[in-house]
Design an enzyme around this catalytic site. Sequence first.
Site, mmCIF file in Angstrom:
data_model
loop_
_atom_site.group_PDB
_atom_site.id
_atom_site.type_symbol
_atom_site.label_atom_id
_atom_site.label_comp_id
_atom_site.label_asym_id
_atom_site.label_seq_id
_atom_site.Cartn_x
_atom_site.Cartn_y
_atom_site.Cartn_z
ATOM 1 N NE ARG A 156 -118.225 -21.985 31.061
ATOM 2 C CZ ARG A 156 -118.212 -23.291 30.801
ATOM 3 N NH1 ARG A 156 -118.537 -23.723 29.594
ATOM 4 N NH2 ARG A 156 -117.918 -24.175 31.739
ATOM 5 C CB SER A 211 -115.057 -21.896 35.937
ATOM 6 O OG SER A 211 -115.159 -23.285 35.908
ATOM 7 C CD GLU A 238 -117.317 -19.130 33.176
ATOM 8 O OE1 GLU A 238 -118.458 -18.962 33.645
ATOM 9 O OE2 GLU A 238 -116.697 -20.190 33.246
#
Length: 337
Positions: free
Chosen positions: A164, A238, A333
């Site tokens: 990520r 997420s 995130e």
Amino acid sequence: MDILENSSLKDFNTFHIDVSARFFCQFNTVENLKEVLSEKKTENYDRLILGGGSNLLLTKNFDGLVLRNNIRGISITNEDKDHVYINVGGGEVWHQFVMYCIENNYAGIENLSLIPGSVGAGPLQNIGAYGVELKDVFYELEALHIRNKTKKTFSNAECKFAYRDSVFKNEEKGKYVITSATFRLNKQAKFNTAYGAIQKELEAMGIKELSIKDVSRAVINIRRSKLPDPTKIGNAGSFFKNPEVPKEKYEDLKKIFPDIVAYPQVNNVKLAAGWLIEQCGWKGKTFGDAGVHKNQSLVLVNYGNAKGEEIYNLSQRIIDSVFERFQLVLEREVNII
Ligand code: EPU
């Protein structure tokens, strides 16, 4: 070029947060983009580049220029015995590109079906799901430097992809607009169905001879069953990353929490943040219109008119409680603006 003033961003972020931009403009070509970047009336303002708006939380009105990437187009640029190289405009919808590959039997991104967002935003956070990451099929991208308006090509290595993460979230943060990306897809599928949920779903579907279409359908079924549809319930997937810890820390935690969900990596262990958050009692909790999704605690949701700040505050309470219980710091995130 139409530059709107004091324009609502509600329809341009998947959390559906109703804040406004001082200036808002959509661009369809690199030339368009250069033009708007040269506009005198906006030159001293901050810029925010939007793709699908699926990985950000807007906590206040943006006192600057929001630029929405609308560059379209999918074309094959090269081919060899095993691969096909496909150049895709940064404004294309990621899932539509995946569907194009499935229809044409180009393999490699079937596990990345139904990820919300645009092609141009994908490399930023190296989108990933079910054992595959964008970096596995990424070849190169073209970007425009926002300040000096020069084009630059970034190879896979130059993007510095990690979990990520990429150079565009670190040293090159905020400096470039990703205008197009080229992917290298496989003519022969190499299936990646090791992720437990995929195998189970394929069995339930009664699949005997596997195709990339089946894998894509399995992934779509799984995602629909546990992740909220952002067109119906505001969310950004997420909200947190799965934390990575040294093996020793994991062993210590496992002694106290034998059921902890973990994925061993080469040098460390990745922990399922969803499990940690659920253990702290957050799953399905709502506070006004802000909440934690009932099927996946990693996903924060806006059930209607939540303010970005409320979602942010909820995320901070979650971080604090996970720290208190497990001495682990969860990282967001999603980009907070
Ligand atoms: N779990 C819980 N409670 C929860 C959620 C998860 O106990 O509320 C446990 C379960 O044991 C479950 C395990 O965690 O089996 C893993 O859950 P899941 O398969 O949903 O995967 P994840 O690790 O929570 C990551 C990605 C997702 C991606 C899935 C599948 C991150 C931050 N998230 O989630 O990506 O779809 O794996 O590959 O890495 C996204 O980035 O927006 C996203 C949805």
